[in-house]
Write a protein that holds these residues in place. Sequence first.
Motif, PDB file in Angstrom:
ATOM      1  N   PRO A  10     107.892  98.366 -82.944  1.00  0.00           N
ATOM      2  CA  PRO A  10     107.326  99.109 -81.818  1.00  0.00           C
ATOM      3  C   PRO A  10     105.803  98.945 -81.773  1.00  0.00           C
ATOM      4  N   CYS A  11     105.366  97.710 -81.518  1.00  0.00           N
ATOM      5  CA  CYS A  11     103.935  97.401 -81.528  1.00  0.00           C
ATOM      6  C   CYS A  11     103.643  96.350 -80.465  1.00  0.00           C
ATOM      7  N   SER A  12     102.727  96.658 -79.567  1.00  0.00           N
ATOM      8  CA  SER A  12     102.390  95.744 -78.479  1.00  0.00           C
ATOM      9  C   SER A  12     101.446  94.622 -78.896  1.00  0.00           C
ATOM     10  N   ILE A  13     101.101  94.544 -80.153  1.00  0.00           N
ATOM     11  CA  ILE A  13     100.398  93.373 -80.690  1.00  0.00           C
ATOM     12  C   ILE A  13     101.416  92.475 -81.372  1.00  0.00           C
ATOM     13  N   THR A  14     102.285  93.057 -82.169  1.00  0.00           N
ATOM     14  CA  THR A  14     103.263  92.286 -82.935  1.00  0.00           C
ATOM     15  C   THR A  14     104.285  91.602 -82.036  1.00  0.00           C
ATOM     16  N   ARG A  15     104.841  92.312 -81.069  1.00  0.00           N
ATOM     17  CA  ARG A  15     105.884  91.726 -80.215  1.00  0.00           C
ATOM     18  C   ARG A  15     105.418  90.459 -79.497  1.00  0.00           C
ATOM     19  N   PRO A  16     104.262  90.448 -78.848  1.00  0.00           N
ATOM     20  CA  PRO A  16     103.833  89.206 -78.202  1.00  0.00           C
ATOM     21  C   PRO A  16     103.593  88.064 -79.190  1.00  0.00           C
ATOM     22  N   LYS A  84     103.209  86.302 -64.902  1.00  0.00           N
ATOM     23  CA  LYS A  84     103.158  86.759 -66.299  1.00  0.00           C
ATOM     24  C   LYS A  84     102.395  85.744 -67.154  1.00  0.00           C
ATOM     25  N   GLN A 146     105.374 105.588 -75.481  1.00  0.00           N
ATOM     26  CA  GLN A 146     106.703 105.417 -76.082  1.00  0.00           C
ATOM     27  C   GLN A 146     106.904 106.446 -77.200  1.00  0.00           C
TER      28      GLN A 146
END
Length: 157
Positions: A10-16, A84, A146
């Motif tokens: 749950p991390c918007s740095i890790t996921r990308p 995107k 979230q």
Amino acid sequence: MRYEELADEPCSITRPLVVLGDRWTLVILKYSFAGVRRFNAFQSALGISRSRLQDRLDRLIEHGILVKQKAAVGVHEEYRLTPKGHDIYPILMAIRDWGDTYMAPDGPPVAYRHRDCAGEGHITFECDACGTELTARDIEAGPGLQSEASEAGRQAG
């Protein structure tokens, strides 16, 4: 933790990073912004194996960053940036700014100039409320929407 499991963090740095964290992927995107659209042109410019290139292009398509379509002229297919995909440009420019500062001892190898006035483009990080330019020392991480929604759900249940 395995690399594939990072997509579930749950991390918007890790996921990308699961999508973009590979060096070839970022270089493919750099060439996409420079107007390269055909598979053979990517392969020729990068010297990457055909299978690795196809894997990276497929991943970018899967994530909606590129789209494969028939060329306007000719019978070949092209890889085009989606909206995107275009939103990744500031990420590449932030990397470029860092590279120009710390890895270009003789000065920037490429100037990215504004077409209208010839000024050079740079990335800034600023507060969306007051407009103050920020650094890592100015940031405090806390729960996001979230996390707040999850907590509200637990309290209601």
